[in-house]
Design a protein around this motif. Structure first.
Motif, PDB file in Angstrom:
ATOM      1  N   LEU A 282      53.323  39.486  43.902  1.00 12.61           N
ATOM      2  CA  LEU A 282      53.617  38.435  44.876  1.00 12.61           C
ATOM      3  C   LEU A 282      52.710  37.220  44.669  1.00 12.61           C
ATOM      4  N   LEU A 283      51.449  37.467  44.338  1.00 17.64           N
ATOM      5  CA  LEU A 283      50.545  36.351  44.069  1.00 17.64           C
ATOM      6  C   LEU A 283      51.034  35.542  42.866  1.00 17.64           C
ATOM      7  N   ARG A 284      51.468  36.214  41.788  1.00 23.37           N
ATOM      8  CA  ARG A 284      51.937  35.489  40.597  1.00 23.37           C
ATOM      9  C   ARG A 284      53.218  34.705  40.893  1.00 23.37           C
ATOM     10  N   ILE A 285      54.103  35.282  41.721  1.00 21.24           N
ATOM     11  CA  ILE A 285      55.322  34.545  42.085  1.00 21.24           C
ATOM     12  C   ILE A 285      54.956  33.291  42.855  1.00 21.24           C
ATOM     13  N   ALA A 286      54.050  33.417  43.821  1.00 19.22           N
ATOM     14  CA  ALA A 286      53.635  32.248  44.598  1.00 19.22           C
ATOM     15  C   ALA A 286      52.959  31.211  43.707  1.00 19.22           C
TER      16      ALA A 286
ATOM     17  N   ILE B  28      45.442  47.294  36.005  1.00 20.70           N
ATOM     18  CA  ILE B  28      44.127  47.071  35.401  1.00 20.70           C
ATOM     19  C   ILE B  28      44.267  46.415  34.039  1.00 20.70           C
ATOM     20  N   ALA B  29      45.194  46.926  33.221  1.00 20.69           N
ATOM     21  CA  ALA B  29      45.393  46.349  31.889  1.00 20.69           C
ATOM     22  C   ALA B  29      45.836  44.896  31.973  1.00 20.69           C
ATOM     23  N   THR B  30      46.737  44.614  32.909  1.00 20.73           N
ATOM     24  CA  THR B  30      47.211  43.234  33.072  1.00 20.73           C
ATOM     25  C   THR B  30      46.079  42.320  33.501  1.00 20.73           C
ATOM     26  N   SER B  31      45.276  42.787  34.466  1.00 20.73           N
ATOM     27  CA  SER B  31      44.163  41.972  34.954  1.00 20.73           C
ATOM     28  C   SER B  31      43.153  41.698  33.845  1.00 20.73           C
ATOM     29  N   GLU B  32      42.820  42.733  33.061  1.00 17.43           N
ATOM     30  CA  GLU B  32      41.844  42.539  31.982  1.00 17.43           C
ATOM     31  C   GLU B  32      42.391  41.594  30.915  1.00 17.43           C
ATOM     32  N   GLU B  33      43.684  41.680  30.626  1.00 18.33           N
ATOM     33  CA  GLU B  33      44.265  40.792  29.629  1.00 18.33           C
ATOM     34  C   GLU B  33      44.262  39.346  30.115  1.00 18.33           C
ATOM     35  N   ARG B  34      44.524  39.133  31.402  1.00 13.30           N
ATOM     36  CA  ARG B  34      44.477  37.778  31.956  1.00 13.30           C
ATOM     37  C   ARG B  34      43.059  37.208  31.864  1.00 13.30           C
ATOM     38  N   GLN B  35      42.069  38.050  32.172  1.00 16.77           N
ATOM     39  CA  GLN B  35      40.687  37.585  32.073  1.00 16.77           C
ATOM     40  C   GLN B  35      40.317  37.255  30.631  1.00 16.77           C
ATOM     41  N   ARG B  36      40.798  38.097  29.701  1.00 17.62           N
ATOM     42  CA  ARG B  36      40.506  37.839  28.284  1.00 17.62           C
ATOM     43  C   ARG B  36      41.133  36.532  27.825  1.00 17.62           C
ATOM     44  N   LEU B  37      42.372  36.297  28.214  1.00 14.21           N
ATOM     45  CA  LEU B  37      43.032  35.043  27.844  1.00 14.21           C
ATOM     46  C   LEU B  37      42.297  33.848  28.438  1.00 14.21           C
TER      47      LEU B  37
ATOM     48  N   PHE C 224      42.269  28.758  36.253  1.00 12.52           N
ATOM     49  CA  PHE C 224      42.111  29.203  37.643  1.00 12.52           C
ATOM     50  C   PHE C 224      43.203  30.200  38.011  1.00 12.52           C
ATOM     51  N   GLU C 225      44.422  29.930  37.549  1.00 10.87           N
ATOM     52  CA  GLU C 225      45.537  30.838  37.835  1.00 10.87           C
ATOM     53  C   GLU C 225      45.325  32.187  37.160  1.00 10.87           C
ATOM     54  N   LEU C 226      44.864  32.176  35.906  1.00  7.90           N
ATOM     55  CA  LEU C 226      44.639  33.432  35.198  1.00  7.90           C
ATOM     56  C   LEU C 226      43.545  34.267  35.850  1.00  7.90           C
ATOM     57  N   ARG C 227      42.542  33.599  36.373  1.00 14.19           N
ATOM     58  CA  ARG C 227      41.410  34.323  36.945  1.00 14.19           C
ATOM     59  C   ARG C 227      41.626  34.704  38.403  1.00 14.19           C
ATOM     60  N   SER C 228      42.638  34.157  39.036  1.00 11.57           N
ATOM     61  CA  SER C 228      42.881  34.445  40.448  1.00 11.57           C
ATOM     62  C   SER C 228      43.350  35.889  40.619  1.00 11.57           C
ATOM     63  N   GLU C 229      42.743  36.567  41.540  1.00 14.49           N
ATOM     64  CA  GLU C 229      43.119  37.938  41.868  1.00 14.49           C
ATOM     65  C   GLU C 229      43.132  38.088  43.390  1.00 14.49           C
TER      66      GLU C 229
ATOM     67  N   ALA D  68      55.623  29.335  41.743  1.00 20.03           N
ATOM     68  CA  ALA D  68      56.372  28.405  42.594  1.00 20.03           C
ATOM     69  C   ALA D  68      55.543  27.166  42.902  1.00 20.03           C
ATOM     70  N   ILE D  69      54.261  27.354  43.204  1.00 21.07           N
ATOM     71  CA  ILE D  69      53.382  26.217  43.495  1.00 21.07           C
ATOM     72  C   ILE D  69      53.203  25.353  42.252  1.00 21.07           C
ATOM     73  N   THR D  70      53.045  25.978  41.091  1.00 20.52           N
ATOM     74  CA  THR D  70      52.893  25.237  39.840  1.00 20.52           C
ATOM     75  C   THR D  70      54.143  24.424  39.525  1.00 20.52           C
ATOM     76  N   ASN D  71      55.320  25.026  39.713  1.00 21.27           N
ATOM     77  CA  ASN D  71      56.564  24.292  39.479  1.00 21.27           C
ATOM     78  C   ASN D  71      56.666  23.068  40.381  1.00 21.27           C
ATOM     79  N   ALA D  72      56.287  23.235  41.651  1.00 22.29           N
ATOM     80  CA  ALA D  72      56.341  22.103  42.582  1.00 22.29           C
ATOM     81  C   ALA D  72      55.396  20.992  42.146  1.00 22.29           C
ATOM     82  N   ARG D  73      54.221  21.364  41.659  1.00 22.90           N
ATOM     83  CA  ARG D  73      53.255  20.349  41.231  1.00 22.90           C
ATOM     84  C   ARG D  73      53.707  19.633  39.970  1.00 22.90           C
TER      85      ARG D  73
END
Length: 552
Positions: free
Chosen positions: A460-464, A346-355, A410-415, A467-472
């Motif tokens: 797992l979502l953050r790892i994916a 929860i703390a991680t998710s809220e911090e990502r949304q705040r950022l 978009f990445e920060l807000r993805s859950e 990886a997708i960001t690195n490829a792009r």
């Protein structure tokens, strides 16, 4: 409690109606007792004057001018009425103490002023009452024989006490309303949790690690060919925290199913069965013994231990009792680990949304304004000017940075949606990135209805995403292949591209790989990075043992 105002919502749901009710009751009380002492129309006239003076105090109690003046009028009218009715009642056969009856109304306007948070009014109102009462006593010396002076002093004192009590109550309620009590309590509990977590040996707040250790302990007293620890995930289903055995098992995770797992969860008692607790097929003719032991913390079921062996009647009562004794102390440890995992998520998710909000409202908006400024400059310069080409290059770079920021937001807000699943979240991100970068995205999704723990899905979502960001950003690829195989507790996410491979990987790309490795280690997964044939790179994260084929 008799007027509207800033404190009114704290004290009463309908303060104006209560103010009317209190005044009506007090006026009726005074009229009844005063008429009993002096049954004349003059008494009713003075009571009516007090009622008239109360009308503006009820209609506009918080008006900056009318409110205070109306309450002052109530006080003065009440004091005059007390003197007048006492004088009327002072005749042969009349009662004594009429002043006390009328002056009991004094606390109404004075307490109303305190509840309106107009504390400066209180001494003014009390002073005005004292002046009027003294003046009435001087003008009519006959009032001395009726006890008027004593009643005046008595009720002035009681009214002052009522105002003081009301003010103290107001302070108390406001402090309770405004104090950050939930935050203070949360801070205290989290501080304790941090201290405890630092004192615990090893990774003892990792639910998966605790579950694996628990299986080892239980299998030492109750042998099993296959075993698992399940916990709740919401939505009426269980998730597999850990499992052991020669083969991977597709356990029944529905709490509404006809199974020993559902019965043990509901009854909080160990359950046995002569059939497998898995959805996967068991070879025909195989005799199976299953044991399900609930993990109870207090009055709550926090998880289940499932044991199975291919033998009939393999779990006698004595063995069941031993397994329950081993499981009992582990329930609280597992619940603490699950709660810690949830708080961290929860703390991680809220911090990502705040950022994300900070970036969107700050840097992103400023860059957009810079882009508009460059556009205006280009419109004002001739096309052949040497500066024009430099501005176009700068505008292109600003556009690129804005695009990067939008993808980062978009990445920060993805859950991972509670109902959509991990594969859906990864696919949505891959499609969005592919569309913005001009990549052709190839998706292969295989996800069972069972779910991984929420914290594991988030990692797992953050790892994916990384990886997708690195490829792009770094691969220079034209195609992107994303494969998701999720069958809890097993999961494998694979991201491949047809770019130039790892040889020319920049430093920031290697930093992203390090972050992925840390995330994989956190969930006890394996990160694999290998070349793709004929060209490109494959990044895969694997959780659990390889999936068994042919399972139902």
């Amino acid at each position: 409690m008799v007027a509207d105002g800033p404190l009114a919502p704290v004290l009463l749901p309908r303060p104006r109606l209560l103010g009317i009710a209190v005044r009506a009751v007090m006026l009726a009380f005074m009229a009844a007792l005063s008429l009993r002492a002096a049954p004349t129309l003059g008494v009713l006239g003075w009571i009516a004057l007090i009622a008239v003076a109360a009308v503006p105090a009820l209609l506009m109690p918080d008006h900056r001018v009318i409110g205070p003046l109306a309450r002052l009028a109530e006080v003065i009218t009440t004091c005059l009425a007390a003197a007048a009715i006492t004088h009327i009642a002072d005749r042969p056969g009349a009662g004594v103490g009429t002043a006390a009856i009328v002056l009991s109304y004094l606390w109404v306007p004075v307490v109303a002023a305190t509840l309106m948070r107009r504390r400066y009014e209180v001494p003014v109102l009390l002073g005005a009452a004292a002046v009027v009462l003294v003046a009435a006593r001087l003008i009519d010396p006959e009032l001395a024989r009726t006890g008027f002076t004593g009643s005046s002093i008595h009720w002035l004192g009681l009214t002052a006490v009522a105002a003081a009590v009301s003010t103290a109550l107001q302070h108390s309620l406001l402090s309770q309303r405004d104090s950050p009590q939930p935050y203070a309590e949360a801070t205290r509990l989290l501080t304790q949790l941090r201290s405890v977590a630092r004192q615990l040996p090893g990774a003892t707040l990792d639910p998966g690690g605790l579950a694996e250790h628990l299986l080892d302990e239980v299998r030492a007293v109750a042998p099993a060919s296959r075993a698992a620890v399940l916990s709740a995930s919401g939505g009426g289903r269980l998730v597999v925290l850990a499992q052991m055995g020669a083969d991977r098992v597709d356990w029944e995770t529905g709490l509404d199913a006809d199974s020993a797992i559902a019965d043990a969860w509901a009854s909080q008692q160990p359950q046995t069965a002569n059939r497998s607790q898995a959805r996967s097929a068991v070879p025909p003719g195989t005799e199976v013994s299953a044991l399900v032991v609930p993990l109870i913390a207090g009055v709550r079921t926090v998880g289940l231990i499932v044991l199975e062996i291919d033998a009939p009647a393999a779990y006698p009562p004595a063995m069941i009792s031993q397994a329950a004794q081993v499981a009992a102390p582990a329930a609280l440890r597992l619940e603490a680990a699950l709660l810690f995992d949830e708080v961290r998520s929860i703390a991680t998710s809220e911090e990502r949304q705040r950022l994300a909000r900070e970036i969107h409202d700050g840097v992103a908006q400023e860059l957009v304004m810079v882009g508009y400024g460059i556009d205006n400059a280009l419109a004002a310069l001739p096309d052949v000017d040497a500066t024009t080409e430099e501005l176009r290059v700068l505008r292109s770079e600003v556009t690129r940075v804005i695009t990067e920021l939008r993808l980062s937001l978009f990445e920060l807000r993805s859950e991972v949606d509670r109902y959509g699943g991990l594969a859906t979240a990864i696919a949505d991100y891959a499609r969005t990135v592919g569309q913005s970068a001009g990549l052709r995205v190839h998706l292969s999704l295989d996800e069972s209805t069972a779910r991984l723990p929420a914290a594991t899905e988030a990692e797992l979502l953050r790892i994916a995403q990384e990886a997708i960001t690195n490829a792009r950003k770094h691969a220079g690829a034209e195609n992107l292949w994303v494969t998701c195989t999720i069958d809890p507790p097993f999961a494998e996410i694979e991201v491949s591209d047809d770019g130039h491979g790892m040889v020319d990987q920049p430093k920031e790309g290697r930093y992203g790989l390090a972050i992925m490795a840390e995330r994989a280690e956190r969930i006890r997964g394996r990160l694999e990075i290998r070349p793709r044939v004929p060209n490109g790179t494959t990044v895969a994260v694997v959780l659990g043992s390889a999936p068994r084929r042919g399972s139902v």
